[in-house]
Design an enzyme around this catalytic site. Structure first.
Site, mmCIF file in Angstrom:
data_model
loop_
_atom_site.group_PDB
_atom_site.id
_atom_site.type_symbol
_atom_site.label_atom_id
_atom_site.label_comp_id
_atom_site.label_asym_id
_atom_site.label_seq_id
_atom_site.Cartn_x
_atom_site.Cartn_y
_atom_site.Cartn_z
ATOM 1 N N GLY A 29 39.899 68.587 -100.478
ATOM 2 C CA GLY A 29 40.172 67.281 -101.080
ATOM 3 C C GLY A 29 39.540 66.173 -100.246
ATOM 4 O O GLY A 29 38.999 66.411 -99.171
ATOM 5 N N SER A 30 39.665 64.944 -100.754
ATOM 6 C CA SER A 30 38.948 63.821 -100.130
ATOM 7 C C SER A 30 39.519 63.435 -98.762
ATOM 8 O O SER A 30 38.808 62.902 -97.910
ATOM 9 C CB SER A 30 38.970 62.607 -101.066
ATOM 10 O OG SER A 30 40.319 62.227 -101.314
ATOM 11 N N THR A 31 40.784 63.730 -98.531
ATOM 12 C CA THR A 31 41.362 63.405 -97.210
ATOM 13 C C THR A 31 41.001 64.486 -96.201
ATOM 14 O O THR A 31 40.523 64.201 -95.107
ATOM 15 C CB THR A 31 42.899 63.252 -97.306
ATOM 16 O OG1 THR A 31 43.225 62.418 -98.413
ATOM 17 C CG2 THR A 31 43.467 62.653 -96.028
ATOM 18 N N GLY A 86 45.373 67.722 -97.218
ATOM 19 C CA GLY A 86 45.947 66.568 -97.899
ATOM 20 C C GLY A 86 47.081 66.979 -98.818
ATOM 21 O O GLY A 86 47.503 68.139 -98.829
ATOM 22 N N LYS A 98 50.700 69.717 -104.395
ATOM 23 C CA LYS A 98 49.274 69.846 -104.117
ATOM 24 C C LYS A 98 48.614 70.498 -105.313
ATOM 25 O O LYS A 98 49.294 71.011 -106.196
ATOM 26 C CB LYS A 98 49.057 70.702 -102.853
ATOM 27 C CG LYS A 98 49.381 69.948 -101.577
ATOM 28 C CD LYS A 98 49.240 70.795 -100.332
ATOM 29 C CE LYS A 98 47.863 71.364 -100.172
ATOM 30 N NZ LYS A 98 46.791 70.339 -100.262
ATOM 31 N N GLU A 107 44.991 77.331 -100.808
ATOM 32 C CA GLU A 107 45.667 76.431 -99.857
ATOM 33 C C GLU A 107 47.026 77.006 -99.489
ATOM 34 O O GLU A 107 47.407 77.077 -98.326
ATOM 35 C CB GLU A 107 45.856 75.040 -100.476
ATOM 36 C CG GLU A 107 44.557 74.276 -100.612
ATOM 37 C CD GLU A 107 44.723 72.971 -101.351
ATOM 38 O OE1 GLU A 107 45.685 72.838 -102.147
ATOM 39 O OE2 GLU A 107 43.904 72.066 -101.138
HETATM 40 O O1 DER Z 1 44.103 69.612 -104.491
HETATM 41 C C1 DER Z 1 44.649 69.580 -103.413
HETATM 42 O O2 DER Z 1 45.562 70.346 -103.062
HETATM 43 C C2 DER Z 1 44.277 68.458 -102.473
HETATM 44 O O3 DER Z 1 44.564 68.811 -101.142
HETATM 45 C C3 DER Z 1 45.111 67.260 -102.870
HETATM 46 O O4 DER Z 1 46.425 67.634 -102.772
HETATM 47 C C4 DER Z 1 44.828 66.042 -102.013
HETATM 48 O O5 DER Z 1 43.585 65.571 -102.402
HETATM 49 P P1 DER Z 1 43.076 64.145 -101.912
HETATM 50 O O6 DER Z 1 43.125 64.197 -100.398
HETATM 51 O O7 DER Z 1 41.674 64.078 -102.451
HETATM 52 O O8 DER Z 1 43.996 63.113 -102.478
#
Ligand code: DER
Length: 235
Positions: A29-31, A86, A98, A107
């Site tokens: 994910g972006s974080t 994230g 998630k 994950e």
């Molecule tokens: O899809 C996922 O599980 C990602 O980790 C999500 O939960 C968080 O994504 P983001 O950091 O892009 O908001």
């Protein structure tokens, strides 16, 4: 500060937990992307050594390869020192939603094998109740008779006003396919689902369901980046 700057702040803070020699779960994910970038940077600078990464998606695998992070998998490393990832939602008990990026199965497998699971979020992810924000609660299911499974999921949470929707690619309406060649049903609730453990058990009892996006009692630390600074909550 933009949301992405907050994500980066949380990610960099989490990487301070990383020590040389660790086996690391690399989130998606972006974080989490910022955390993986930072780990790559510290390896390149020689500030970290002997790291082995266990990616939680093909996307993260490719990112880690491009950064030169040595990779392995759960078969070779069934116990992981630390995972950083994230989340879409975090409740006051550090339970998570998630999977809005579609990587929830790998994950949950990786993060379930970790001694420490550090979650990194910007403050917009904090909620009072999981699934209450009207956003998707992802469930990974087998493609076989997906309508049948979607209907049973919807009926499970009828009292919470649940609507089950097959996740599709927006451009062509084709079903979204996970790294594991499964489909995702997104559940949308109008009311609180109540007992999360009971909801989790009920979902997992349905044959055809692979896994869901509620990560209950899994996070050991949550790092929250907000306008007023960074806070850390421990289990
Ligand atoms: O899809 C996922 O599980 C990602 O980790 C999500 O939960 C968080 O994504 P983001 O950091 O892009 O908001």
């Amino acid at each position: 500060l933009t949301q992405d700057e907050l994500k980066k702040i949380a990610a960099y803070k989490a990487v301070e937990f990383v020590e040389s020699g660790m086996v690391l779960g690399l989130g998606t994910g972006s974080t989490a992307k910022h955390a993986v970038d930072r780990i790559g940077e510290l390896l390149r600078q020689g500030k970290l050594e002997n790291i082995i990464g266990i990616p939680t998606s093909k996307m993260t695998h490719e990112q880690a390869v491009s950064l030169g992070i040595p990779l392995s998998d759960l078969d070779s490393h069934p116990i992981i020192d630390l995972a950083i990832d994230g989340a879409d939602e975090v409740d006051p008990y550090l339970n998570l939603v998630k999977g809005r990026g579609g990587s929830l199965l790998r994950e949950k497998m990786v993060e379930g094998a970790c001694k420490k699971f550090v979650v990194i979020v910007d403050e917009s992810k904090l909620v009072k109740h999981l699934g209450g924000s009207g956003l998707a609660m992802p469930v990974e299911i087998v493609p076989f008779c997906w309508k049948f499974t979607a209907q049973r999921l919807q009926l499970l949470f009828e009292d919470a006003g649940c609507v089950a929707k097959l996740r599709t690619y927006s451009e062509n309406g084709e079903p979204f396919v996970t790294d594991n060649k499964n489909y995702i049903i997104d559940l949308y609730f109008k009311k609180d689902v109540g007992d999360l453990r009971a909801a989790s058990d009920a979902i997992l009892r349905l044959a055809g369901v692979v896994e869901h996006g509620m990560f209950l009692d899994m996070a050991t630390t949550v790092i929250i980046a907000g306008e007023l600074g960074v806070t850390m909550k421990n289990k």
